[in-house]
Design an enzyme around this catalytic site. Structure first.
Site, PDB file in Angstrom:
ATOM      1  N   ASP A 132       9.545  27.022  73.371  1.00  0.00           N
ATOM      2  CA  ASP A 132       9.051  27.256  71.885  1.00  0.00           C
ATOM      3  C   ASP A 132       8.100  28.139  71.753  1.00  0.00           C
ATOM      4  O   ASP A 132       7.414  28.678  70.865  1.00  0.00           O
ATOM      5  CB  ASP A 132       8.850  26.025  71.205  1.00  0.00           C
ATOM      6  CG  ASP A 132       7.868  25.077  71.827  1.00  0.00           C
ATOM      7  OD1 ASP A 132       7.026  25.587  72.698  1.00  0.00           O
ATOM      8  OD2 ASP A 132       8.414  23.880  71.826  1.00  0.00           O
ATOM      9  N   HIS A 147      11.107  26.975  82.202  1.00  0.00           N
ATOM     10  CA  HIS A 147      12.375  27.387  81.646  1.00  0.00           C
ATOM     11  C   HIS A 147      12.533  28.592  81.059  1.00  0.00           C
ATOM     12  O   HIS A 147      13.490  29.037  80.285  1.00  0.00           O
ATOM     13  CB  HIS A 147      13.080  26.381  81.256  1.00  0.00           C
ATOM     14  CG  HIS A 147      13.192  24.946  81.796  1.00  0.00           C
ATOM     15  ND1 HIS A 147      13.124  23.742  81.381  1.00  0.00           N
ATOM     16  CD2 HIS A 147      13.260  24.970  83.346  1.00  0.00           C
ATOM     17  CE1 HIS A 147      13.328  22.875  82.473  1.00  0.00           C
ATOM     18  NE2 HIS A 147      13.159  23.736  83.559  1.00  0.00           N
ATOM     19  N   CYS A 206      23.981  45.445  75.826  1.00  0.00           N
ATOM     20  CA  CYS A 206      22.649  46.147  76.169  1.00  0.00           C
ATOM     21  C   CYS A 206      22.658  47.628  75.840  1.00  0.00           C
ATOM     22  O   CYS A 206      23.747  48.271  76.346  1.00  0.00           O
ATOM     23  CB  CYS A 206      22.129  45.931  77.459  1.00  0.00           C
ATOM     24  SG  CYS A 206      20.809  46.738  78.144  1.00  0.00           S
ATOM     25  N   CYS A 209      22.186  49.844  79.030  1.00  0.00           N
ATOM     26  CA  CYS A 209      23.391  50.000  80.248  1.00  0.00           C
ATOM     27  C   CYS A 209      24.921  49.365  80.057  1.00  0.00           C
ATOM     28  O   CYS A 209      25.653  49.231  80.675  1.00  0.00           O
ATOM     29  CB  CYS A 209      22.823  49.182  81.612  1.00  0.00           C
ATOM     30  SG  CYS A 209      22.924  47.437  81.396  1.00  0.00           S
ATOM     31  N   SER A 248      10.886  12.807  80.090  1.00  0.00           N
ATOM     32  CA  SER A 248      11.419  11.802  80.670  1.00  0.00           C
ATOM     33  C   SER A 248      11.677  12.273  82.141  1.00  0.00           C
ATOM     34  O   SER A 248      11.896  11.726  83.105  1.00  0.00           O
ATOM     35  CB  SER A 248      12.609  11.510  80.240  1.00  0.00           C
ATOM     36  OG  SER A 248      13.722  12.683  80.342  1.00  0.00           O
ATOM     37  N   ASN A 272       4.306   9.100  77.461  1.00  0.00           N
ATOM     38  CA  ASN A 272       5.362   9.460  76.881  1.00  0.00           C
ATOM     39  C   ASN A 272       6.323   8.387  76.086  1.00  0.00           C
ATOM     40  O   ASN A 272       5.728   7.078  76.620  1.00  0.00           O
ATOM     41  CB  ASN A 272       6.488   9.836  78.101  1.00  0.00           C
ATOM     42  CG  ASN A 272       7.885  10.443  77.411  1.00  0.00           C
ATOM     43  OD1 ASN A 272       7.752  11.351  76.662  1.00  0.00           O
ATOM     44  ND2 ASN A 272       9.031   9.928  78.070  1.00  0.00           N
ATOM     45  N   ILE A 273       6.825   8.753  74.974  1.00  0.00           N
ATOM     46  CA  ILE A 273       7.472   7.662  74.405  1.00  0.00           C
ATOM     47  C   ILE A 273       8.901   7.312  75.070  1.00  0.00           C
ATOM     48  O   ILE A 273       9.711   8.109  75.234  1.00  0.00           O
ATOM     49  CB  ILE A 273       7.966   7.954  72.917  1.00  0.00           C
ATOM     50  CG1 ILE A 273       6.665   8.420  72.351  1.00  0.00           C
ATOM     51  CG2 ILE A 273       8.825   6.963  72.214  1.00  0.00           C
ATOM     52  CD1 ILE A 273       6.756   9.085  70.668  1.00  0.00           C
ATOM     53  N   CYS A 290       2.117  11.376  72.338  1.00  0.00           N
ATOM     54  CA  CYS A 290       0.749  12.187  72.663  1.00  0.00           C
ATOM     55  C   CYS A 290      -0.012  12.669  71.694  1.00  0.00           C
ATOM     56  O   CYS A 290      -1.212  13.000  71.963  1.00  0.00           O
ATOM     57  CB  CYS A 290       1.570  13.452  73.252  1.00  0.00           C
ATOM     58  SG  CYS A 290       2.484  13.126  74.595  1.00  0.00           S
TER      59      CYS A 290
END
Length: 298
Positions: A132, A147, A206, A209, A248, A272-273, A290
């Site tokens: 995000d 990621h 694209c 290409c 987690s 952490n919850i 947090c």
């Protein structure tokens, strides 16, 4: 094409899971951990963005994978996206519908608290699983997006990078008959909609290409680039302690960061919850929000 109005099918009243209040003892213990353990590395997950209105994945009540959801969520796999044009069409329709809402999300007090730690030269790096970009919106500088990010798209053939907002404009021109209303996004920015609508959606190749366009995100079943993985390992080795926030650690790419820190005898704390993978390696585990404890510590 005829005008097609798309509404999000999922109503989500809140994104923060049920949690216990933070105690004075929790604040004291986390403060001592942060300020007495040298150079701090932080790993963040979806749980720190729930207060920005972005749901998490695995919390029991409101998570995307919660057993209490009326319709089970199945993420698109990397192999499916690459091999099946119909699945790409489905993905980009869901992403196109969710982007106006997702892209406007703002950082919350947890993101700003970490920026304060960075400005105090206490925090050496933030490794986030989130796509995000809220850490960057909060003006943090030393951030590794493990990621990737939803704010870029790339060609899988030639590697050309395009700003996601620019690509949104392209999608809009090709699909000007699709109107969007009342969208509730998932953690990666897509929305739950009727899959039969995908046949109405046009996805470009694209322009450089003719290759496949994908968000600059590591899909489920995909792999983190080797250079990024090596850089993360170097950061772990050069830090003195690890603080895990809002995750987690169910995904191995993040869990192995904790394992590496443990193997190299780094001090580890977790906020952490709910439970977190690898808690047995942590000297401190706080179950709570947090956004409640970080401002008191920072």
């Amino acid at each position: 094409m005829a005008t097609l109005l798309i509404k999000s099918s999922t109503q989500r009243l809140h994104c923060v899971p049920k949690h216990s209040p933070i105690s004075d003892c929790d604040v004291k213990n986390l403060s001592e951990f942060i300020y007495n353990n040298g150079k701090l590395l932080v790993v963040t997950g979806a749980g720190i963005s729930t207060e920005s209105g972005i749901p998490d994945y695995r919390s029991e009540e409101v998570g995307l994978y919660s057993r209490k959801r009326l319709k089970p969520y199945r993420p698109i796999q990397h192999g499916e996206f690459v091999s099946d044009s119909r699945i790409r069409q489905r993905y980009w329709l869901r992403n196109y519908v969710g982007w106006p809402t997702f892209s406007k999300k703002e950082p919350n007090i947890t993101h700003f608290s970490l920026t304060k730690l960075e400005n105090k030269n206490k925090l050496v790096c933030i490794i986030t699983q989130n796509v995000d970009s809220l850490h960057f919106k909060a003006k943090s500088k030393n951030v590794v997006e493990l990621h990737g990010t939803a704010f870029r798209v790339k060609c899988l053939n030639c590697g050309m990078i395009t700003d996601r907002n620019v690509f949104q404009d392209t999608l809009k021109k090709l699909n000007d008959g699709i109107l969007i209303e009342n969208c509730v996004t998932n953690p990666d920015g897509d929305v739950d909609i009727d899959e039969n609508l995908e046949k109405h959606f046009t996805v470009p190749d694209c322009y450089n290409c003719g290759g496949i366009i994908q968000p600059d995100i590591v899909f489920f079943g995909g792999t983190i680039p080797k250079e990024r993985h090596a850089y993360v390992e170097k950061i772990v080795d050069n830090s003195d302690s690890l603080l895990v926030l809002g995750t987690s650690l169910s995904v191995f790419s993040s869990y192995r960061i904790l394992l590496r820190a443990h193997e190299r005898k780094k001090s580890i704390a977790i906020v952490n919850i709910g439970s977190t993978r690898g808690e047995q390696f942590a000297s401190l585990k706080i179950s709570g929000r947090c956004g409640e404890i970080l401002p008191l510590v920072c």
